[in-house]
Motif scaffolding. Structure first.
Motif, PDB file in Angstrom:
ATOM      1  N   ILE A 103       0.870  19.470 -33.143  1.00  0.00           N
ATOM      2  CA  ILE A 103       1.783  20.022 -32.141  1.00  0.00           C
ATOM      3  C   ILE A 103       1.051  20.533 -30.902  1.00  0.00           C
ATOM      4  O   ILE A 103       1.690  20.867 -29.906  1.00  0.00           O
ATOM      5  CB  ILE A 103       2.674  21.137 -32.735  1.00  0.00           C
ATOM      6  CG1 ILE A 103       1.844  22.321 -33.213  1.00  0.00           C
ATOM      7  CG2 ILE A 103       3.538  20.590 -33.862  1.00  0.00           C
ATOM      8  CD1 ILE A 103       2.711  23.506 -33.642  1.00  0.00           C
ATOM      9  N   LEU A 104      -0.283  20.577 -30.957  1.00  0.00           N
ATOM     10  CA  LEU A 104      -1.038  21.037 -29.795  1.00  0.00           C
ATOM     11  C   LEU A 104      -2.459  20.492 -29.883  1.00  0.00           C
ATOM     12  O   LEU A 104      -3.068  20.495 -30.950  1.00  0.00           O
ATOM     13  CB  LEU A 104      -1.075  22.571 -29.748  1.00  0.00           C
ATOM     14  CG  LEU A 104      -1.785  23.218 -28.557  1.00  0.00           C
ATOM     15  CD1 LEU A 104      -1.092  22.852 -27.241  1.00  0.00           C
ATOM     16  CD2 LEU A 104      -1.816  24.741 -28.723  1.00  0.00           C
ATOM     17  N   LYS A 105      -2.961  20.018 -28.735  1.00  0.00           N
ATOM     18  CA  LYS A 105      -4.343  19.547 -28.638  1.00  0.00           C
ATOM     19  C   LYS A 105      -4.989  20.163 -27.400  1.00  0.00           C
ATOM     20  O   LYS A 105      -4.387  20.185 -26.324  1.00  0.00           O
ATOM     21  CB  LYS A 105      -4.390  18.029 -28.542  1.00  0.00           C
ATOM     22  CG  LYS A 105      -5.800  17.449 -28.372  1.00  0.00           C
ATOM     23  CD  LYS A 105      -5.763  15.958 -28.041  1.00  0.00           C
ATOM     24  CE  LYS A 105      -5.220  15.157 -29.204  1.00  0.00           C
ATOM     25  NZ  LYS A 105      -5.195  13.703 -28.910  1.00  0.00           N
ATOM     26  N   HIS A 106      -6.220  20.650 -27.571  1.00  0.00           N
ATOM     27  CA  HIS A 106      -6.993  21.124 -26.421  1.00  0.00           C
ATOM     28  C   HIS A 106      -8.301  20.356 -26.357  1.00  0.00           C
ATOM     29  O   HIS A 106      -8.996  20.188 -27.366  1.00  0.00           O
ATOM     30  CB  HIS A 106      -7.301  22.619 -26.538  1.00  0.00           C
ATOM     31  CG  HIS A 106      -8.194  23.114 -25.440  1.00  0.00           C
ATOM     32  ND1 HIS A 106      -7.761  23.291 -24.147  1.00  0.00           N
ATOM     33  CD2 HIS A 106      -9.518  23.445 -25.438  1.00  0.00           C
ATOM     34  CE1 HIS A 106      -8.757  23.714 -23.397  1.00  0.00           C
ATOM     35  NE2 HIS A 106      -9.840  23.816 -24.154  1.00  0.00           N
ATOM     36  N   ARG A 107      -8.652  19.893 -25.161  1.00  0.00           N
ATOM     37  CA  ARG A 107      -9.936  19.241 -24.916  1.00  0.00           C
ATOM     38  C   ARG A 107     -10.819  20.204 -24.137  1.00  0.00           C
ATOM     39  O   ARG A 107     -10.439  20.688 -23.066  1.00  0.00           O
ATOM     40  CB  ARG A 107      -9.729  17.934 -24.145  1.00  0.00           C
ATOM     41  CG  ARG A 107      -9.046  16.862 -24.987  1.00  0.00           C
ATOM     42  CD  ARG A 107      -8.623  15.676 -24.143  1.00  0.00           C
ATOM     43  NE  ARG A 107      -8.192  14.562 -24.986  1.00  0.00           N
ATOM     44  CZ  ARG A 107      -7.559  13.482 -24.531  1.00  0.00           C
ATOM     45  NH1 ARG A 107      -7.286  13.375 -23.237  1.00  0.00           N
ATOM     46  NH2 ARG A 107      -7.209  12.518 -25.360  1.00  0.00           N
ATOM     47  N   LYS A 108     -11.995  20.466 -24.669  1.00  0.00           N
ATOM     48  CA  LYS A 108     -12.872  21.505 -24.128  1.00  0.00           C
ATOM     49  C   LYS A 108     -13.268  21.217 -22.680  1.00  0.00           C
ATOM     50  O   LYS A 108     -13.620  20.103 -22.319  1.00  0.00           O
ATOM     51  CB  LYS A 108     -14.122  21.624 -25.007  1.00  0.00           C
ATOM     52  CG  LYS A 108     -15.011  22.818 -24.693  1.00  0.00           C
ATOM     53  CD  LYS A 108     -16.171  22.889 -25.678  1.00  0.00           C
ATOM     54  CE  LYS A 108     -17.100  24.052 -25.363  1.00  0.00           C
ATOM     55  NZ  LYS A 108     -18.244  24.097 -26.313  1.00  0.00           N
ATOM     56  N   PHE A 109     -13.195  22.265 -21.847  1.00  0.00           N
ATOM     57  CA  PHE A 109     -13.609  22.186 -20.447  1.00  0.00           C
ATOM     58  C   PHE A 109     -15.130  22.220 -20.307  1.00  0.00           C
ATOM     59  O   PHE A 109     -15.722  21.470 -19.553  1.00  0.00           O
ATOM     60  CB  PHE A 109     -13.069  23.401 -19.682  1.00  0.00           C
ATOM     61  CG  PHE A 109     -11.646  23.303 -19.226  1.00  0.00           C
ATOM     62  CD1 PHE A 109     -11.304  23.692 -17.939  1.00  0.00           C
ATOM     63  CD2 PHE A 109     -10.636  22.862 -20.056  1.00  0.00           C
ATOM     64  CE1 PHE A 109      -9.997  23.644 -17.495  1.00  0.00           C
ATOM     65  CE2 PHE A 109      -9.326  22.814 -19.638  1.00  0.00           C
ATOM     66  CZ  PHE A 109      -9.002  23.204 -18.347  1.00  0.00           C
ATOM     67  N   THR A 114     -14.403  15.772 -20.474  1.00  0.00           N
ATOM     68  CA  THR A 114     -13.928  17.155 -20.536  1.00  0.00           C
ATOM     69  C   THR A 114     -12.452  17.269 -20.198  1.00  0.00           C
ATOM     70  O   THR A 114     -11.895  16.439 -19.475  1.00  0.00           O
ATOM     71  CB  THR A 114     -14.735  18.055 -19.582  1.00  0.00           C
ATOM     72  OG1 THR A 114     -14.676  17.513 -18.252  1.00  0.00           O
ATOM     73  CG2 THR A 114     -16.189  18.136 -20.021  1.00  0.00           C
ATOM     74  N   GLY A 115     -11.837  18.307 -20.724  1.00  0.00           N
ATOM     75  CA  GLY A 115     -10.433  18.561 -20.468  1.00  0.00           C
ATOM     76  C   GLY A 115     -10.216  19.162 -19.093  1.00  0.00           C
ATOM     77  O   GLY A 115     -11.156  19.574 -18.415  1.00  0.00           O
TER      78      GLY A 115
END
Length: 236
Positions: free
Chosen positions: A102-108, A116-117
């Motif tokens: 339900i949620l994905k974060h790509r590291k900055f 990178t996100g």
């Protein structure tokens, strides 16, 4: 809601050993009836510069973790390497109680060989709006702007604070506290072991609960704040 933070020991490149540890720690935490179970950054493969082979396991990892979440009826947050087109991202997922992502974060905050996100997303749960950032993202100025714009109720931070740099000290915890205050949301941080550790901060940056080593930390979050922290210095 109740959150279990698990500072898991990770063997670089040994997926099956890491999976056994992940599954064991998960089952131990379920005895405490958490709503969220949170693991560290790329906890099922580890990462050694610049070996991205762990990204090949992305599909299998998501399938296995989704099955655990669905069977136990809990949310799971964890980090993994994600392949996408010609890129590899350092990512983290929130798996829902039904096993869906339900949620994905790509590291900055990553070196150039990673992709990178560029945004922070949120997911609505029955406990409020959740967000995820990863490790060094905590200190990224763009992240703070995104978090203030999206206004999550709480944020999870899977981390791998390298043992090469020693154990997190008072200065490190103070820096985390300052960033949590800047974000203005309840912040749950869990690190790989060694050196391990988990920390929970209120929205004003106050440290309200912590654990050392690989001890699982469990906290209950109530409408008026974070209360009744409990921890185990040993695994259950």
């Amino acid at each position: 809601m109740k959150v279990a933070l698990i500072p898991m020991k990770v063997e670089v490149g040994n997926f099956e050993a890491n999976w056994r540890e992940f599954e064991k720690r998960f089952k131990e935490s379920i005895e405490h009836a958490p709503d969220f179970v949170v693991f560290p950054e790329y906890c099922l493969t580890g990462f050694e510069e610049w070996d991205f082979s762990g990204a090949e396991l992305y599909g299998e990892i998501v399938e296995r973790v989704s099955s655990l979440a669905r069977e136990a009826g809990v949310y799971i947050v964890f980090g993994l390497l994600e392949p996408h087109k010609n890129c590899v991202y350092n990512s983290a997922l929130l798996i829902g109680q039904d096993g869906r992502v339900i949620l994905k974060h790509r590291k900055f905050q990553e070196p150039m060989k990673f992709c990178t996100g560029n945004t922070v997303r949120t997911a609505r749960t029955e406990f409020g709006k959740a967000a995820i950032i990863i490790c060094g993202d905590l200190y990224n100025k763009r992240i703070a702007k995104w978090v203030r714009r999206k206004k999550p109720d709480f944020i999870f931070v899977p981390m791998e604070y390298s043992p090469d740099y020693g154990e997190p000290n008072e200065e490190d915890v103070k820096a985390m506290s300052e960033r949590a205050e800047l974000l203005g949301v309840r912040t749950f941080i869990v690190n790989s072991s060694p050196p391990g550790g988990a920390w929970v901060f209120s929205s004003d940056g106050k440290l309200v609960a912590s654990s050392d080593g690989d001890g699982t930390l469990v906290v209950e979050v109530h409408a008026k704040g974070i209360k009744f922290p409990s921890q185990s210095s040993d695994r259950w």
